[in-house]
Design a protein around this motif. Sequence first.
Motif, mmCIF file in Angstrom:
data_model
loop_
_atom_site.group_PDB
_atom_site.id
_atom_site.type_symbol
_atom_site.label_atom_id
_atom_site.label_comp_id
_atom_site.label_asym_id
_atom_site.label_seq_id
_atom_site.Cartn_x
_atom_site.Cartn_y
_atom_site.Cartn_z
ATOM 1 N N LEU A 251 0.839 -1.185 0.000
ATOM 2 C CA LEU A 251 0.000 0.000 0.000
ATOM 3 C C LEU A 251 0.879 1.242 0.000
ATOM 4 N N VAL A 252 0.318 2.354 -0.435
ATOM 5 C CA VAL A 252 1.098 3.593 -0.498
ATOM 6 C C VAL A 252 1.533 4.024 0.900
ATOM 7 N N ALA A 253 0.621 3.941 1.864
ATOM 8 C CA ALA A 253 0.972 4.320 3.239
ATOM 9 C C ALA A 253 2.099 3.446 3.778
ATOM 10 N N GLU A 254 2.098 2.194 3.390
ATOM 11 C CA GLU A 254 3.144 1.267 3.827
ATOM 12 C C GLU A 254 4.515 1.701 3.317
ATOM 13 N N THR A 255 4.583 2.150 2.078
ATOM 14 C CA THR A 255 5.871 2.573 1.522
ATOM 15 C C THR A 255 6.378 3.837 2.207
ATOM 16 N N TYR A 256 5.466 4.742 2.555
ATOM 17 C CA TYR A 256 5.890 5.939 3.288
ATOM 18 C C TYR A 256 6.450 5.567 4.656
ATOM 19 N N LEU A 257 5.786 4.625 5.319
ATOM 20 C CA LEU A 257 6.248 4.185 6.633
ATOM 21 C C LEU A 257 7.623 3.529 6.540
ATOM 22 N N VAL A 258 7.815 2.698 5.528
ATOM 23 C CA VAL A 258 9.114 2.038 5.347
ATOM 24 C C VAL A 258 10.202 3.062 5.036
ATOM 25 N N ALA A 259 9.888 4.067 4.239
ATOM 26 C CA ALA A 259 10.871 5.111 3.932
ATOM 27 C C ALA A 259 11.283 5.861 5.197
ATOM 28 N N VAL A 260 10.322 6.160 6.063
ATOM 29 C CA VAL A 260 10.636 6.846 7.323
ATOM 30 C C VAL A 260 11.520 5.970 8.208
ATOM 31 N N LEU A 261 11.242 4.673 8.253
ATOM 32 C CA LEU A 261 12.058 3.765 9.063
ATOM 33 C C LEU A 261 13.489 3.689 8.534
ATOM 34 N N TYR A 262 13.637 3.599 7.221
ATOM 35 C CA TYR A 262 14.983 3.593 6.645
ATOM 36 C C TYR A 262 15.714 4.901 6.963
ATOM 37 N N ALA A 263 15.003 6.014 6.886
ATOM 38 C CA ALA A 263 15.622 7.306 7.185
ATOM 39 C C ALA A 263 16.057 7.379 8.648
ATOM 40 N N ALA A 264 15.222 6.853 9.551
ATOM 41 C CA ALA A 264 15.576 6.873 10.973
ATOM 42 C C ALA A 264 16.791 5.986 11.255
ATOM 43 N N ILE A 265 16.851 4.819 10.625
ATOM 44 C CA ILE A 265 18.014 3.937 10.808
ATOM 45 C C ILE A 265 19.280 4.608 10.274
ATOM 46 N N THR A 266 19.163 5.251 9.126
ATOM 47 C CA THR A 266 20.314 5.955 8.552
ATOM 48 C C THR A 266 20.773 7.087 9.460
ATOM 49 N N ALA A 267 19.803 7.817 10.006
ATOM 50 C CA ALA A 267 20.157 8.893 10.935
ATOM 51 C C ALA A 267 20.882 8.339 12.155
ATOM 52 N N GLY A 268 20.453 7.175 12.631
ATOM 53 C CA GLY A 268 21.132 6.554 13.764
ATOM 54 C C GLY A 268 22.579 6.214 13.456
ATOM 55 N N PHE A 269 22.828 5.672 12.272
ATOM 56 C CA PHE A 269 24.207 5.352 11.891
ATOM 57 C C PHE A 269 25.057 6.617 11.729
ATOM 58 N N ILE A 270 24.456 7.673 11.215
ATOM 59 C CA ILE A 270 25.198 8.932 11.063
ATOM 60 C C ILE A 270 25.585 9.490 12.430
ATOM 61 N N VAL A 271 24.642 9.432 13.376
ATOM 62 C CA VAL A 271 24.939 9.917 14.727
ATOM 63 C C VAL A 271 26.021 9.058 15.380
ATOM 64 N N LEU A 272 25.952 7.745 15.191
ATOM 65 C CA LEU A 272 26.991 6.859 15.725
ATOM 66 C C LEU A 272 28.353 7.177 15.123
ATOM 67 N N ASN A 273 28.366 7.429 13.837
ATOM 68 C CA ASN A 273 29.631 7.754 13.173
ATOM 69 C C ASN A 273 30.213 9.069 13.691
#
Length: 321
Positions: A251-273
């Motif tokens: 579903l479209v809403a599902e893809t938006y949710l997955v994109a936000v989760l990927y962005a949050a995980i990426t932000a976590g790795f950037i902060v760790l770095n």
Amino acid sequence: MLLVLNILVFLPTMMFCQKGVTLEEKVKTLQDSMYKKRIINMNMDKWRTYVRSSPRNYSMIVMFTALAQNVNCPICKPAYDEFYILANSYCYAYPELKALYFAVVEYDDSPQIFHQINLNTAPAVFHFPAKGAKKRADQMDMSRVGFDADSMAKFVYERTEIQIRILRPPNYAAPAVVLLLAMLVLGLLYMRRNNLEFLYNRTSWALICLCIVFAFMSGQMWNHIRGPPFVMTNPHTRETSFIHGSTQYQLVAETYLVAVLYAAITAGFIVLNDAADGKSDPNRRRIMAFVGLGLVVVFFSLLLSIFRSKYQGYPYSFLFR
């Protein structure tokens, strides 16, 4: 004598009424209807004549739907559109096959047909074979495989061995948007032609690249090709789902949710770095490390939980089930 003449005159008519519509007449009428509308709109008379009565040497794929405004069925219209694409693709591929026809039953027009087959949900797609009784496998499981035209084509192939290659109408909206965006970018570059230092900003380019990656990883291109609904409502419980329960659909809403989760995980790795490579206060770096680790752990667990809900039987989970 007059009685004998009347019998001779009305005898052919009586015989025709007993026999009903011949097979040749059925096929001719169905072919003419297919050429005109692709999908045959069923009423009770057509239902009895072309679907329920014999003889038949053709199969029928029938969609039962509720397109009326007074019926709360948000997925009926997109499902019907996909069904029309399927029927249109079949007509282009096999214009003279005379082995398969597509029809639709609207609840507002023929509720008695719904009652006749004990159907109380919509949309639903059934296969009515040329010979033999309808089996359980002749009903398409939309909740599991979705209702896009490709899934319906696969269902048709499994039931009739007729393979349909889906032909979708061209969509000119995306090229138009790309053209407008390109013109906007070129206009901005022209206006700032004397100050183009921002083009050498690594952070800006990194953010642009990440946005593109998140869009493709979350399935935005799939949305553009298939055109799924934003959310889906269960016809039995009326519950709204933001995540589809099948790996073959989304579903479209599902893809938006997955994109936000990927962005949050990426932000976590950037902060760790940054916490590891930074030269700031040790306490601040420690806090950044915990924050980054928390972002990665929590949002990766949520992403894994979504994957488990779509891929039944996946054995692994973390924090959330």
